[in-house]
Design an enzyme around this catalytic site. Sequence first.
Site, PDB file in Angstrom:
ATOM      1  CD  GLU A  91      -2.459  -1.232   2.716  1.00 43.85           C
ATOM      2  OE1 GLU A  91      -2.738  -0.212   3.370  1.00 43.85           O
ATOM      3  OE2 GLU A  91      -2.641  -2.378   3.144  1.00 43.85           O
ATOM      4  CB  CYS A 104       2.358   7.180   3.810  1.00 40.11           C
ATOM      5  SG  CYS A 104       2.672   5.932   5.064  1.00 40.11           S
ATOM      6  CB  CYS A 111       5.787  -5.845   9.422  1.00 37.83           C
ATOM      7  SG  CYS A 111       6.895  -5.048  10.605  1.00 37.83           S
ATOM      8  CB  CYS A 115       3.464  -3.345  16.683  1.00 35.72           C
ATOM      9  SG  CYS A 115       5.169  -2.757  16.638  1.00 35.72           S
ATOM     10  CB  CYS A 118       0.736  -2.715  13.723  1.00 37.02           C
ATOM     11  SG  CYS A 118       1.178  -2.285  12.034  1.00 37.02           S
ATOM     12  CD  GLU A 159      11.645  -0.921  11.791  1.00 34.53           C
ATOM     13  OE1 GLU A 159      10.586  -0.504  12.288  1.00 34.53           O
ATOM     14  OE2 GLU A 159      12.669  -0.205  11.715  1.00 34.53           O
ATOM     15  CB  SER A 190       8.362   5.753  11.007  1.00 31.11           C
ATOM     16  OG  SER A 190       7.747   5.406  12.218  1.00 31.11           O
ATOM     17  CB  CYS A 332      -0.229   0.347   9.228  1.00 32.59           C
ATOM     18  SG  CYS A 332       0.894   1.633   9.568  1.00 32.59           S
TER      19      CYS A 332
HETATM   20  N1  SAH Z   1       7.807  -0.051  11.249  1.00 34.15           N
HETATM   21  C1  SAH Z   1       7.861   1.364  11.379  1.00 34.15           C
HETATM   22  C2  SAH Z   1       7.047   2.129  10.379  1.00 34.15           C
HETATM   23  C3  SAH Z   1       5.667   1.626  10.002  1.00 34.15           C
HETATM   24  S1  SAH Z   1       4.257   2.027  10.965  1.00 34.15           S
HETATM   25  C4  SAH Z   1       7.515   1.780  12.791  1.00 34.15           C
HETATM   26  O1  SAH Z   1       7.197   0.924  13.588  1.00 34.15           O
HETATM   27  O2  SAH Z   1       7.647   2.947  13.103  1.00 34.15           O
HETATM   28  C5  SAH Z   1       4.078   3.763  11.045  1.00 34.15           C
HETATM   29  C6  SAH Z   1       3.494   4.213  12.369  1.00 34.15           C
HETATM   30  O3  SAH Z   1       2.125   3.821  12.529  1.00 34.15           O
HETATM   31  C7  SAH Z   1       4.231   3.643  13.579  1.00 34.15           C
HETATM   32  O4  SAH Z   1       4.389   4.638  14.542  1.00 34.15           O
HETATM   33  C8  SAH Z   1       3.276   2.578  14.043  1.00 34.15           C
HETATM   34  O5  SAH Z   1       3.521   2.214  15.379  1.00 34.15           O
HETATM   35  C9  SAH Z   1       1.947   3.251  13.816  1.00 34.15           C
HETATM   36  N2  SAH Z   1       0.783   2.374  13.828  1.00 34.15           N
HETATM   37  C10 SAH Z   1       0.677   1.087  13.457  1.00 34.15           C
HETATM   38  N3  SAH Z   1      -0.577   0.629  13.630  1.00 34.15           N
HETATM   39  C11 SAH Z   1      -1.300   1.668  14.102  1.00 34.15           C
HETATM   40  C12 SAH Z   1      -2.651   1.833  14.473  1.00 34.15           C
HETATM   41  N4  SAH Z   1      -3.532   0.832  14.413  1.00 34.15           N
HETATM   42  N5  SAH Z   1      -3.061   3.059  14.913  1.00 34.15           N
HETATM   43  C13 SAH Z   1      -2.164   4.074  14.993  1.00 34.15           C
HETATM   44  N6  SAH Z   1      -0.874   3.980  14.659  1.00 34.15           N
HETATM   45  C14 SAH Z   1      -0.437   2.783  14.229  1.00 34.15           C
END
Ligand code: SAH
Length: 343
Positions: A91, A104, A111, A115, A118, A159, A190, A332
């Site tokens: 995406e 973006c 990934c 997390c 996510c 990531e 990020s 995401c």
């Molecule tokens: N892997 C990287 C970049 C991708 S995610 C990272 O972890 O930073 C980009 C941002 O969106 C990160 O801050 C991530 O933690 C956040 N993110 C992921 N899922 C989310 C959600 N459901 N709501 C809000 N932010 C989210």
Amino acid sequence: MKKDIVSLSCEELEKELLTLGQEKYRGRQIYAWLSRGVRDFDDMTNLPASLRDLLKAEYRLYAPKILRKQVSREDGTIKYLWELYDGNAVETVIMQYKHGNTVCVSCQVGCRQGCAFCASTIGGLVRSLEPSEILDEVLFSQMDSGKKISNIVLMGIGEPLDNFENVMRFLELVNDPAGMNIGMRHISLSTCGLTERFDELAEKNLQLTLSVSLHAPDDETRSKLMPANRGRGIEQLMEACRRYYKKTGRRISFEYAMIDGVNDTARHAEMLAERVKSVGAHVNLIPLNHVEERQFRPSTPGHMKAFIRILESKGVNVTVRRRLGSDVDASCGQLRRKTEANM
Ligand code: SAH
């Protein structure tokens, strides 16, 4: 598999052409076509047909295909789901701000960071993207939308520090004055905090903005939300951030997704203020985007306000990210998940 020509720098292309028994300037000509999004050697009309045939035999060239395109009726945010050469999908989102259009981009298919809130991580990591594939997300969304891209955030699926070399090459390509010429100061990277890569990134002294996804000020909460914290820990992360800032002079930005009842209490705000002060960073609060497969909910507006008040009273520089494109699944990994589920 044939070589990926779009991932080569102009200098490398010149060298490749020399080894193919061609003149060096041909490399520059090809690079110019590629930078304009031409993805068929036969469209490179200033090259002799024999050279085009030689190139076809040596290199693969692929234009990402639009699998889905959604345009937000609320704010004009555009979301693309691209099909890659091997059938995988990623995406890309274009957001319109007063200061210009931001894209973006994703840097991996899936990934492996896991997390808990996510969507990108649900099926694990499939593969990393090539530099050319990340570049094409920017180039092809600009070409399709007709919107000139001025800013890039590496905040899509994946990531970036887990695909370090390819992301570095992507940055070099997209920053090239002979290419898209997007300045490093207009790029944010990020990370969930793969601290072992911070020094290496700092050594490159890029003028980009490093965004660290913090999401919790204490190890107990953070390790629950973000497996990447286990075995590293917040103190190690802060140390790495301090070293990064010292080396590059670039202020770090902490991302903090507000999750109802998990990381949004007054105690969390106070701990966060302490952490942030030691690094001199800026905090970007994001109301959590609810993901169907996840149990977490966004904090209430009341809790967010109280949280912000505490941070501000302690002198923390804090902003709240505007939600864009919520009607087009713009956060995401959500569109890729939905499309896979439907296929
Ligand atoms: N892997 C990287 C970049 C991708 S995610 C990272 O972890 O930073 C980009 C941002 O969106 C990160 O801050 C991530 O933690 C956040 N993110 C992921 N899922 C989310 C959600 N459901 N709501 C809000 N932010 C989210």
